[in-house]
Design an enzyme around this catalytic site. Structure first.
Site, mmCIF file in Angstrom:
data_model
loop_
_atom_site.group_PDB
_atom_site.id
_atom_site.type_symbol
_atom_site.label_atom_id
_atom_site.label_comp_id
_atom_site.label_asym_id
_atom_site.label_seq_id
_atom_site.Cartn_x
_atom_site.Cartn_y
_atom_site.Cartn_z
ATOM 1 N N ARG A 55 0.865 -1.192 0.000
ATOM 2 C CA ARG A 55 0.000 0.000 0.000
ATOM 3 C C ARG A 55 0.893 1.230 0.000
ATOM 4 O O ARG A 55 1.868 1.296 0.753
ATOM 5 C CB ARG A 55 -0.907 0.038 1.233
ATOM 6 C CG ARG A 55 -1.873 -1.132 1.345
ATOM 7 C CD ARG A 55 -2.894 -0.881 2.459
ATOM 8 N NE ARG A 55 -3.623 -2.080 2.814
ATOM 9 C CZ ARG A 55 -4.691 -2.536 2.163
ATOM 10 N NH1 ARG A 55 -5.131 -1.886 1.093
ATOM 11 N NH2 ARG A 55 -5.311 -3.633 2.555
ATOM 12 N N ARG A 98 -6.390 -5.201 -0.979
ATOM 13 C CA ARG A 98 -7.821 -4.885 -1.049
ATOM 14 C C ARG A 98 -8.082 -3.392 -0.881
ATOM 15 O O ARG A 98 -7.574 -2.744 0.033
ATOM 16 C CB ARG A 98 -8.591 -5.669 0.015
ATOM 17 C CG ARG A 98 -10.098 -5.435 -0.056
ATOM 18 C CD ARG A 98 -10.852 -6.385 0.830
ATOM 19 N NE ARG A 98 -10.717 -7.767 0.393
ATOM 20 C CZ ARG A 98 -11.430 -8.767 0.923
ATOM 21 N NH1 ARG A 98 -12.285 -8.545 1.883
ATOM 22 N NH2 ARG A 98 -11.268 -9.993 0.478
ATOM 23 N N HIS A 128 2.672 -9.654 1.167
ATOM 24 C CA HIS A 128 2.409 -8.702 2.249
ATOM 25 C C HIS A 128 3.704 -8.258 2.914
ATOM 26 O O HIS A 128 3.686 -7.433 3.828
ATOM 27 C CB HIS A 128 1.473 -9.368 3.269
ATOM 28 C CG HIS A 128 0.868 -8.443 4.260
ATOM 29 N ND1 HIS A 128 1.134 -8.529 5.612
ATOM 30 C CD2 HIS A 128 0.009 -7.406 4.115
ATOM 31 C CE1 HIS A 128 0.462 -7.596 6.263
ATOM 32 N NE2 HIS A 128 -0.222 -6.891 5.374
ATOM 33 N N TYR A 147 0.036 5.199 11.888
ATOM 34 C CA TYR A 147 0.168 3.816 12.360
ATOM 35 C C TYR A 147 1.470 3.681 13.144
ATOM 36 O O TYR A 147 2.489 4.262 12.777
ATOM 37 C CB TYR A 147 0.232 2.829 11.187
ATOM 38 C CG TYR A 147 -1.017 2.695 10.347
ATOM 39 C CD1 TYR A 147 -2.100 3.557 10.484
ATOM 40 C CD2 TYR A 147 -1.106 1.704 9.382
ATOM 41 C CE1 TYR A 147 -3.232 3.414 9.699
ATOM 42 C CE2 TYR A 147 -2.232 1.560 8.583
ATOM 43 C CZ TYR A 147 -3.294 2.427 8.740
ATOM 44 O OH TYR A 147 -4.404 2.287 7.955
ATOM 45 N N ARG A 164 -4.471 -5.959 19.062
ATOM 46 C CA ARG A 164 -5.341 -4.815 18.831
ATOM 47 C C ARG A 164 -6.741 -5.217 18.386
ATOM 48 O O ARG A 164 -7.730 -4.623 18.794
ATOM 49 C CB ARG A 164 -4.739 -3.901 17.758
ATOM 50 C CG ARG A 164 -5.493 -2.591 17.578
ATOM 51 C CD ARG A 164 -5.187 -1.924 16.260
ATOM 52 N NE ARG A 164 -5.883 -2.540 15.153
ATOM 53 C CZ ARG A 164 -5.313 -2.868 14.005
ATOM 54 N NH1 ARG A 164 -4.030 -2.677 13.827
ATOM 55 N NH2 ARG A 164 -6.020 -3.416 13.030
ATOM 56 N N HIS A 181 -0.012 -1.118 14.942
ATOM 57 C CA HIS A 181 0.168 -1.932 13.740
ATOM 58 C C HIS A 181 1.429 -2.799 13.780
ATOM 59 O O HIS A 181 1.588 -3.703 12.972
ATOM 60 C CB HIS A 181 0.210 -1.002 12.520
ATOM 61 C CG HIS A 181 0.035 -1.685 11.209
ATOM 62 N ND1 HIS A 181 1.066 -1.859 10.308
ATOM 63 C CD2 HIS A 181 -1.043 -2.262 10.627
ATOM 64 C CE1 HIS A 181 0.625 -2.487 9.229
ATOM 65 N NE2 HIS A 181 -0.645 -2.746 9.395
#
Length: 616
Positions: A289, A319, A349, A382, A478, A506
């Site tokens: 991302r 996504r 990822h 984050y 979290r 995160h």
């Protein structure tokens, strides 16, 4: 059961928004509902509607379900029942609320800020659309479509086209939920239910805002800065402060970045310097991302145009970022980069960057590995950890990892890295079982994990085994947590906390005491089946003692939080930790420590800001 939970969450959300609106009234900021509009305000809003809104509205008359246009998910729509007279046949009209227009309209006022919602303004002036006709019912609604569009990338010859098709298909997916603002007995509810083939429990009432994201526009308005959270300025990491040669700094020692307390700028500058450094031969990077105007992508483009070999894996299946990643992929290709669109059957990822540089003693490699994305915007929101390293074993592994991503290279033995989906679950299970084996009364076992979610059944069973063996387990999760702590003869030695604060937690950190030979790991992966089986993920060790001590302090502070932390109970519910003296808020303490560290730097000069405005 799921729908009951959604209904409860939406009710809590509405109550929270309405409470916020009431609190803002104490600071002269009012969001006025139509029943509170005065005649002069109604006149102003009518004129605003005529000049600014009406020209861009598109009323659509619906005779049957077959006439319904393709309504985008998440968009607000006005729905009206219109007839020539109250006795004649009625028609239904849908009016999409323009996305380009501000959701809140400023009403002139001599004191304070008065705002009206755009959808209220349209609803109250709907008669203008149908002069001389009767509007017997009116409301506003928003639909949610099923966004789970699968792409069989291992069967696709053109993944880019397949993802583009999937984005279009998502717009056509079935409606699974409608949120509506209308009179409780309005027949519009049944009409929408029939149109979209829904059940009663899939229609939800909204008593505040149909689109809570619109609150951002209020928060960004000027004049209310005193109501904002204090501005926490990311600090320049200690090891890079006043450094003119980032390559020498990294050669001197590994550099750990704790965002957003440490600035993300060094990561951006690392790529930017590599793009312009004549000694840099190649850059390889994964992009999952990125931001809308990514300086990382711009630097990679520049590097390719400067003749460097640039290889980028752009994960097209990230996504809701698919469209943006397609744009970046094409731009990078046009600049001369070699672009790989992920790995067949898996999401990539991992967060990895490799820079190959020719130096006096030969070709050298530098790597950056992280728990979070290469996104300069979310890096301010984050909490994540990143490592910049010159370590030969680690950089050799990163180089081998990119060879796997870009070709059919076979997986060989690793020096430092562990990857998913091939080895990571096995490695975690080995580490947990080793903790059981090394546990002793005089040297008890300890596992500490901080992650976003804990769902994988095998990991959970292993943690239960460790708990039964006497190993103490501290978890900071979290989000989703399928493990249940504190159950007699199963998880008595397990405690679970969760921190919800201004920054989204995160980072993924995993610690194992290992009989006193402590091991610390960072990862892009959570303890979830999808991460361990269906994604390319990285787990990497932290070996330098000074960095281990820093991560140990970070973990300690997280578990000391008694202000923003919640404790998980054996039944899966969460209770807010009781306040203690002194209060401890982890995120605030992290920022305070970062500032104090920066101020203590020897030779650091103070900066002076001239006052150019006498009222400042």
């Amino acid at each position: 059961m799921t729908h009951q939970r959604i209904r409860r969450l939406l009710t809590e959300q509405s109550e929270g928004i309405n409470q916020t609106f009431r609190q803002l009234e104490n600071h002269q900021l009012h969001i006025l509902p139509p029943e509170h509009w005065t005649n002069p305000q109604k006149k102003y809003l009518k004129n605003y509607f005529l000049t600014e809104v009406l020209p861009i509205l598109t009323p659509i008359t619906i005779s049957s379900a077959q006439d319904i246009p393709l309504l985008p998910g998440q968009q607000i729509n006005i729905i009206l029942t219109v007839s020539e007279t109250p006795e004649t046949e009625q028609a239904t009209v849908i009016v999409p609320v323009p996305r380009e227009t501000s959701r809140f309209i400023t009403i002139p006022s001599e004191e304070g800020l008065l705002l009206a919602r755009l959808e209220d303004t349209i609803l109250q002036n709907a008669e203008i659309l149908y002069s001389g006709k009767t509007i017997s019912d009116r409301g506003a609604f928003r639909i949610v479509r099923d966004a789970d569009v699968a792409v069989a990338d291992d069967e696709s010859d053109d993944l880019l086209s397949a993802i583009e098709k999937a984005i279009i298909d998502r717009r056509l997916r079935q409606v699974v939920q409608i949120t509506i603002m209308a009179h409780p007995r309005s027949p519009l509810r049944n009409l929408l239910k029939d149109w979209f083939n829904l059940q009663d429990y899939e229609i939800y009432d909204c008593q505040s805002l149909l689109d809570p994201a619109a609150l951002m526009s209020i928060g960004l308005r000027g004049g209310f800065e005193h109501l904002h959270d204090p501005h926490w300025i990311p600090q320049v990491p200690l090891d890079l402060l006043d450094s003119d040669d980032i390559w020498q700094s990294v050669r001197n020692q590994d550099i750990l970045l704790f965002h957003p307390y440490d600035s993300f700028d060094p990561v951006v500058q690392l790529v930017q310097q590599a793009a312009q450094d004549p000694n840099v031969l190649a850059i390889k990077q994964t992009l999952y991302r990125t931001s809308g105007n990514s300086p990382i992508v711009q630097a990679l483009e520049l590097a390719a145009m400067n003749g460097k070999q640039v290889t980028v894996l752009v994960e097209l299946k990230a996504r809701f970022d698919e469209a943006r990643n397609i744009i970046w992929a094409r731009r990078l290709e046009n600049a001369g980069c070699l672009v790989i669109y992920g790995v067949a059957g898996l999401k990539t990822h991992s967060k990895a960057l490799l820079i190959i540089r020719r130096e006096a003693n030969g070709i050298q490699r530098y790597a950056h590995l992280a728990t979070g994305n290469y996104n300069d915007k979310t890096a301010k929101l984050y909490t994540d950890l990143g490592l910049i390293t010159f370590d030969r074993d680690l950089t050799a592994d990163v180089s081998a990892f990119f060879n796997i991503l870009t070709g059919y290279s076979e997986i060989i033995g690793w020096n430092s890295l562990t990857i998913a989906p091939t080895d990571m679950r096995r490695r975690f299970l080995e580490l947990i079982d080793r903790e059981i084996q090394t546990h002793a009364e005089d040297n008890p076992g300890l596992i500490i994990a901080k992650c976003n979610s804990l769902q994988d059944p095998e990991i959970i069973k292993a943690l239960y085994r460790a708990s039964c063996a006497g190993v103490r387990i501290q978890l900071n999760v979290r989000g989703i947590c399928c493990l249940r702590p504190g159950i007699k003869k199963l998880s008595e030695n397990i405690a679970v906390t969760s921190i919800i604060d201004r920054y989204l937690e995160h980072a993924r950190i995993y610690y194992f005491r290992n009989g006193g030979h402590e091991e610390y790991y960072l990862s892009s992966a959570d303890w979830m089946t999808r991460n361990l089986d269906k994604r390319m993920e990285l787990l990497f060790p932290i070996r330098k003692d000074h960095l281990k001590k820093r991560i140990s302090r970070i973990l300690s502070i997280y578990f000391q939080d008694n202000t923003k932390a919640f404790t998980m109970m054996p039944d899966g519910t969460f209770l807010k930790k009781g306040s203690h003296n002194p209060p401890c808020r982890a995120q605030e303490l992290f920022y305070t420590n970062a500032v104090e560290t920066a101020r203590k730097m020897p030779g650091k000069t103070e900066s002076f800001r001239p006052i150019k405005n006498p009222d400042a």
